[in-house]
Design a protein around this motif. Structure first.
Motif, PDB file in Angstrom:
ATOM      1  N   HIS A  35      24.395   9.423 -37.931  1.00  0.00           N
ATOM      2  CA  HIS A  35      24.047   9.627 -39.337  1.00  0.00           C
ATOM      3  C   HIS A  35      24.593  10.983 -39.764  1.00  0.00           C
ATOM      4  CE1 HIS A  35      21.136   6.277 -39.323  1.00  0.00           C
ATOM      5  NE2 HIS A  35      20.969   6.636 -38.070  1.00  0.00           N
ATOM      6  N   ALA A  36      25.223  11.013 -40.941  1.00  0.00           N
ATOM      7  CA  ALA A  36      25.780  12.271 -41.441  1.00  0.00           C
ATOM      8  C   ALA A  36      25.600  12.354 -42.943  1.00  0.00           C
ATOM      9  CB  ALA A  36      27.258  12.368 -41.089  1.00  0.00           C
ATOM     10  N   GLU A  37      25.526  13.581 -43.419  1.00  0.00           N
ATOM     11  CA  GLU A  37      25.523  13.868 -44.847  1.00  0.00           C
ATOM     12  C   GLU A  37      26.845  14.553 -45.152  1.00  0.00           C
ATOM     13  OE1 GLU A  37      23.029  13.112 -47.081  1.00  0.00           O
ATOM     14  OE2 GLU A  37      22.055  12.046 -45.429  1.00  0.00           O
ATOM     15  N   ILE A  38      27.636  13.934 -46.041  1.00  0.00           N
ATOM     16  CA  ILE A  38      28.974  14.421 -46.382  1.00  0.00           C
ATOM     17  C   ILE A  38      28.968  14.927 -47.823  1.00  0.00           C
ATOM     18  CG2 ILE A  38      31.412  13.800 -46.586  1.00  0.00           C
ATOM     19  CD1 ILE A  38      30.389  13.441 -43.755  1.00  0.00           C
ATOM     20  N   ALA A  56      30.254  13.349 -59.135  1.00  0.00           N
ATOM     21  CA  ALA A  56      29.146  12.476 -59.540  1.00  0.00           C
ATOM     22  C   ALA A  56      28.402  11.934 -58.326  1.00  0.00           C
ATOM     23  CB  ALA A  56      29.671  11.324 -60.392  1.00  0.00           C
ATOM     24  N   ALA A  57      29.143  11.645 -57.259  1.00  0.00           N
ATOM     25  CA  ALA A  57      28.517  11.100 -56.058  1.00  0.00           C
ATOM     26  C   ALA A  57      27.725  12.168 -55.318  1.00  0.00           C
ATOM     27  CB  ALA A  57      29.576  10.498 -55.144  1.00  0.00           C
ATOM     28  N   GLY A  58      28.212  13.416 -55.361  1.00  0.00           N
ATOM     29  CA  GLY A  58      27.513  14.499 -54.662  1.00  0.00           C
ATOM     30  C   GLY A  58      27.566  14.306 -53.158  1.00  0.00           C
ATOM     31  N   THR A  59      26.395  14.315 -52.539  1.00  0.00           N
ATOM     32  CA  THR A  59      26.303  14.143 -51.100  1.00  0.00           C
ATOM     33  C   THR A  59      26.187  12.659 -50.767  1.00  0.00           C
ATOM     34  OG1 THR A  59      25.243  16.291 -50.857  1.00  0.00           O
ATOM     35  CG2 THR A  59      24.969  14.748 -49.051  1.00  0.00           C
ATOM     36  N   VAL A  60      26.945  12.238 -49.787  1.00  0.00           N
ATOM     37  CA  VAL A  60      26.981  10.840 -49.380  1.00  0.00           C
ATOM     38  C   VAL A  60      26.359  10.718 -47.991  1.00  0.00           C
ATOM     39  CG1 VAL A  60      28.509   8.912 -48.824  1.00  0.00           C
ATOM     40  CG2 VAL A  60      29.040  10.399 -50.746  1.00  0.00           C
ATOM     41  N   THR A  61      25.511   9.733 -47.830  1.00  0.00           N
ATOM     42  CA  THR A  61      24.910   9.441 -46.531  1.00  0.00           C
ATOM     43  C   THR A  61      25.809   8.442 -45.805  1.00  0.00           C
ATOM     44  OG1 THR A  61      22.714   9.766 -47.443  1.00  0.00           O
ATOM     45  CG2 THR A  61      22.863   8.564 -45.365  1.00  0.00           C
ATOM     46  N   VAL A  62      26.234   8.811 -44.612  1.00  0.00           N
ATOM     47  CA  VAL A  62      27.164   7.996 -43.843  1.00  0.00           C
ATOM     48  C   VAL A  62      26.496   7.578 -42.534  1.00  0.00           C
ATOM     49  CG1 VAL A  62      29.393   7.999 -42.643  1.00  0.00           C
ATOM     50  CG2 VAL A  62      29.141   9.212 -44.815  1.00  0.00           C
ATOM     51  N   VAL A  78      31.914   2.184 -40.266  1.00  0.00           N
ATOM     52  CA  VAL A  78      31.265   3.170 -41.117  1.00  0.00           C
ATOM     53  C   VAL A  78      30.750   2.534 -42.406  1.00  0.00           C
ATOM     54  CG1 VAL A  78      31.659   5.305 -42.409  1.00  0.00           C
ATOM     55  CG2 VAL A  78      32.757   4.967 -40.203  1.00  0.00           C
ATOM     56  N   THR A  79      29.552   2.959 -42.806  1.00  0.00           N
ATOM     57  CA  THR A  79      29.059   2.656 -44.145  1.00  0.00           C
ATOM     58  C   THR A  79      28.663   3.982 -44.774  1.00  0.00           C
ATOM     59  OG1 THR A  79      26.771   2.306 -43.433  1.00  0.00           O
ATOM     60  CG2 THR A  79      28.194   0.358 -43.526  1.00  0.00           C
ATOM     61  N   ALA A  80      28.729   4.033 -46.089  1.00  0.00           N
ATOM     62  CA  ALA A  80      28.387   5.256 -46.812  1.00  0.00           C
ATOM     63  C   ALA A  80      27.681   4.875 -48.106  1.00  0.00           C
ATOM     64  CB  ALA A  80      29.652   6.056 -47.118  1.00  0.00           C
ATOM     65  N   HIS A  81      26.669   5.649 -48.439  1.00  0.00           N
ATOM     66  CA  HIS A  81      25.914   5.375 -49.659  1.00  0.00           C
ATOM     67  C   HIS A  81      25.709   6.662 -50.453  1.00  0.00           C
ATOM     68  CE1 HIS A  81      25.102   1.774 -47.327  1.00  0.00           C
ATOM     69  NE2 HIS A  81      24.896   1.188 -48.492  1.00  0.00           N
ATOM     70  N   ALA A  82      25.952   6.559 -51.750  1.00  0.00           N
ATOM     71  CA  ALA A  82      25.682   7.645 -52.691  1.00  0.00           C
ATOM     72  C   ALA A  82      24.773   7.069 -53.760  1.00  0.00           C
ATOM     73  CB  ALA A  82      26.974   8.161 -53.316  1.00  0.00           C
ATOM     74  N   TRP A  83      23.632   7.696 -53.949  1.00  0.00           N
ATOM     75  CA  TRP A  83      22.671   7.200 -54.925  1.00  0.00           C
ATOM     76  C   TRP A  83      22.326   5.732 -54.642  1.00  0.00           C
ATOM     77  CZ3 TRP A  83      20.737  11.214 -57.306  1.00  0.00           C
ATOM     78  CH2 TRP A  83      21.537  12.313 -57.552  1.00  0.00           C
ATOM     79  N   ASN A  84      22.211   5.392 -53.351  1.00  0.00           N
ATOM     80  CA  ASN A  84      21.889   4.038 -52.884  1.00  0.00           C
ATOM     81  C   ASN A  84      22.950   2.997 -53.247  1.00  0.00           C
ATOM     82  OD1 ASN A  84      19.522   4.737 -51.546  1.00  0.00           O
ATOM     83  ND2 ASN A  84      18.357   4.660 -53.455  1.00  0.00           N
ATOM     84  N   LEU A  85      24.128   3.434 -53.620  1.00  0.00           N
ATOM     85  CA  LEU A  85      25.234   2.518 -53.906  1.00  0.00           C
ATOM     86  C   LEU A  85      26.220   2.545 -52.735  1.00  0.00           C
ATOM     87  CD1 LEU A  85      25.823   3.462 -57.630  1.00  0.00           C
ATOM     88  CD2 LEU A  85      24.635   1.442 -56.757  1.00  0.00           C
ATOM     89  N   PRO A  86      26.863   1.427 -52.423  1.00  0.00           N
ATOM     90  CA  PRO A  86      27.774   1.365 -51.266  1.00  0.00           C
ATOM     91  C   PRO A  86      29.086   2.110 -51.510  1.00  0.00           C
ATOM     92  CG  PRO A  86      27.792  -0.721 -52.425  1.00  0.00           C
ATOM     93  CD  PRO A  86      26.751   0.143 -53.103  1.00  0.00           C
ATOM     94  N   ALA A  87      29.067   3.410 -51.276  1.00  0.00           N
ATOM     95  CA  ALA A  87      30.252   4.242 -51.523  1.00  0.00           C
ATOM     96  C   ALA A  87      31.398   3.911 -50.575  1.00  0.00           C
ATOM     97  CB  ALA A  87      29.877   5.715 -51.389  1.00  0.00           C
ATOM     98  N   HIS A  88      31.104   3.328 -49.408  1.00  0.00           N
ATOM     99  CA  HIS A  88      32.184   3.005 -48.472  1.00  0.00           C
ATOM    100  C   HIS A  88      33.145   1.977 -49.056  1.00  0.00           C
ATOM    101  CE1 HIS A  88      28.824   0.278 -47.575  1.00  0.00           C
ATOM    102  NE2 HIS A  88      29.741  -0.614 -47.241  1.00  0.00           N
ATOM    103  N   LYS A  89      32.731   1.261 -50.078  1.00  0.00           N
ATOM    104  CA  LYS A  89      33.633   0.306 -50.728  1.00  0.00           C
ATOM    105  C   LYS A  89      34.737   1.033 -51.505  1.00  0.00           C
ATOM    106  CE  LYS A  89      31.289  -3.217 -49.267  1.00  0.00           C
ATOM    107  NZ  LYS A  89      31.755  -3.999 -48.158  1.00  0.00           N
TER     108      LYS A  89
END
Length: 162
Positions: A35-38, A56-62, A78-89
């Motif tokens: 788990h990482a915060e990017i 806008a995304a700020g910090t992303v949870t990976v 890897v999956t990544a989420h910003a504001w509970n949205l799937p940022a890895h997409k």
């Protein structure tokens, strides 16, 4: 040689010479998942639109799960989420700036690569290359992550430190 290295101790070894990159706010391991915060704003992005999106995304949870180890390279899904949205997409649109930031960080070329996967992005870490930056004569033959412990098998030949 068999080695069992708790993840927290692996991070201590990895940061012995210099700290983690500024883009990486935190990193830990629970079970078999990293788990990482990017901080996306710390990635130098040339495009104004992409910089705006990163702000806008700020910090992303990976999260990253070790999917395999072949020919010295560890592959993580890897999956990544910003504001509970799937940022890895969105990663396919950021591959070049992210890979450039990795190159510019001073890491050896090709040590870490990010690629498109079938469903989710992949992070490939050339573990053997990382070992060879410190010593020759050590070949990592197996790598697993179980219960927040890295398990590695290696063959040891004539070792030369670099």
């Amino acid at each position: 040689m068999n080695l069992a290295l708790p993840f927290s101790e692996a991070i201590s070894l990895a940061t012995a010479e210099k700290p983690l990159p500024a883009v990486l706010r935190s990193v830990d391991c629970r079970g078999e998942t990293l788990h990482a915060e990017i901080d996306l704003e710390a990635i130098p992005i040339g495009s104004f639109a992409l910089r705006l999106a990163a702000a806008a995304a700020g910090t992303v949870t990976v999260t990253a799960r070790l999917a395999g180890y072949t020919d010295g390279v560890a592959t993580f899904v890897v999956t990544a989420h910003a504001w509970n949205l799937p940022a890895h997409k969105l990663l396919p649109f950021l591959l070049e700036p992210v890979n450039k930031a990795i190159r510019d960080s001073g890491l050896p070329d090709g040590l870490i690569r990010i690629e498109r996967g079938d469903d989710d992005p992949l992070v490939l870490i050339d573990v053997q290359q990382a070992v060879e930056t410190k010593a020759s004569g050590v070949t990592v033959t197996s790598l697993q992550l179980l219960d927040a412990v890295l398990h590695a098998e290696a063959t040891i030949g004539t070792v030369t430190l670099h």
